[in-house]
Design a protein around this motif. Structure first.
Motif, mmCIF file in Angstrom:
data_model
loop_
_atom_site.group_PDB
_atom_site.id
_atom_site.type_symbol
_atom_site.label_atom_id
_atom_site.label_comp_id
_atom_site.label_asym_id
_atom_site.label_seq_id
_atom_site.Cartn_x
_atom_site.Cartn_y
_atom_site.Cartn_z
ATOM 1 N N ARG A 106 38.388 29.585 41.274
ATOM 2 C CA ARG A 106 37.258 30.476 41.011
ATOM 3 C C ARG A 106 36.359 29.978 39.886
ATOM 4 N NH1 ARG A 106 38.942 36.834 41.366
ATOM 5 N NH2 ARG A 106 39.760 36.823 43.491
ATOM 6 N N ASP A 147 36.465 35.416 45.748
ATOM 7 C CA ASP A 147 37.038 34.120 45.383
ATOM 8 C C ASP A 147 36.008 33.008 45.232
ATOM 9 O OD1 ASP A 147 39.675 34.941 45.200
ATOM 10 O OD2 ASP A 147 40.046 34.661 47.345
ATOM 11 N N ARG A 169 33.483 30.312 43.812
ATOM 12 C CA ARG A 169 33.422 29.610 42.528
ATOM 13 C C ARG A 169 32.175 30.047 41.764
ATOM 14 N NH1 ARG A 169 34.641 23.568 41.421
ATOM 15 N NH2 ARG A 169 32.592 23.268 42.317
#
Length: 293
Positions: free
Chosen positions: A14, A76, A78
């Motif tokens: 993440r 989730d 990034r």
């Protein structure tokens, strides 16, 4: 694979900092908005009377704090957690040995969809707290980051060689000179100096820049005490970062003595690049005499 291991892997995915800048060990997501990790000491001793410098405290605790915040991100995907402010207070209930295993704990949360904050602590092997630090972050997704930081994008970034770690040494200052009321220096980070921060967008980490600014503050303390290479006890450091500096750009530092109260020196350092302010730092340092007190 256990649920705990799954959480660790998802947590790392993440965020956008990578090794070697990311060096936390045994990262654990202990509860929503909380994380713990073992903290390595990679930098050699500095003039600070602590085995782990302010810069390295800031680096590891800021990363753990953003990990804690990332654990409560809405999904989730990034995200880039860009450190904006940091305040580190050193407590030192006792002498900490360089060989001790240090551990850290963080609580993080989203203040808004694009802002996160974290409170962190660093403890010695016996659990005694040696530092506490608060951080705020600007949070942006990958597409927004790519547009905003296009100036830092590089196509020539190659994977870091195994065993190479630029964070095991201080970034050197050049052209140091001046007086206690106006001491100046500069630095120019290379792509290698920014390894892991970030992939394809090598930029100088705020913690590393902060370490350079603290280094210049040490020269201000030297000038004030009249003693070269003065060792000092770090009490506190506050950092306000305005923008990231791309690899290859020169950063200009300017430091000055603000006040001396009860033997503690307050030193202010400004950083600029391309004519714009990059960061502001204030450190409180107490020089020790030749007998170590």
């Amino acid at each position: 694979m256990t649920n705990s291991q799954t959480r660790q892997i998802n947590l790392y995915e993440r965020i956008c900092v990578r090794a070697p800048y990311f060096a936390l060990q045994n990262l654990q997501h202990t509860a929503p908005g909380e994380a713990t990790a073992a903290v390595p000491i990679e930098l050699p001793p500095t003039r600070e009377t602590s085995p782990i410098s302010l810069a390295e405290k800031g680096r590891h605790l800021a990363i753990l704090g953003l990990c804690a915040a990332a654990s409560v991100a809405p999904n989730d995907q990034r995200r880039y957690y860009l450190a904006r402010t940091a305040s580190i207070r050193c407590t030192y209930p006792r002498t900490v040995l360089p060989s001790e295993r240090l551990t850290a704990h963080a609580k993080g949360a989203f203040v808004s969809p694009r802002e996160a904050a974290a409170t962190t602590t660093l403890a010695a092997e016996d659990g005694a707290q040696i530092a506490k630090a608060d951080f705020t972050y600007t949070v942006v997704g990958e597409p927004v980051f790519a547009r905003a930081f296009a100036y830092a994008h590089r196509l020539d970034v190659v994977p870091t060689s195994r065993g190479f770690n630029p964070y095991s040494r201080e970034l050197p200052l050049t052209d140091i000179g001046g007086t206690a009321q106006d001491i100046r220096a500069s630095l120019t980070p290379t792509v290698a100096d920014c390894a892991g921060h970030f992939e394809a967008y090598p930029t100088l980490p705020v913690a590393v820049l902060g370490g350079c600014m603290v280094n210049l503050a040490s020269h201000v303390v030297d000038t004030m005490t009249g003693e070269p290479n003065t060792r000092w006890v770090p009490h506190r450091v506050d950092v306000d970062a305005q923008r990231l500096v791309a690899a290859g750009k020169t950063v200009y530092l300017s430091g000055r003595s603000v006040a001396v109260r009860d033997g503690v020196h307050e030193v202010e350092v400004q950083a600029s690049s391309d004519g714009a302010q990059v960061a502001h730092l204030t450190v409180w340092a107490e020089p020790v005499n030749k007998h170590g007190v």
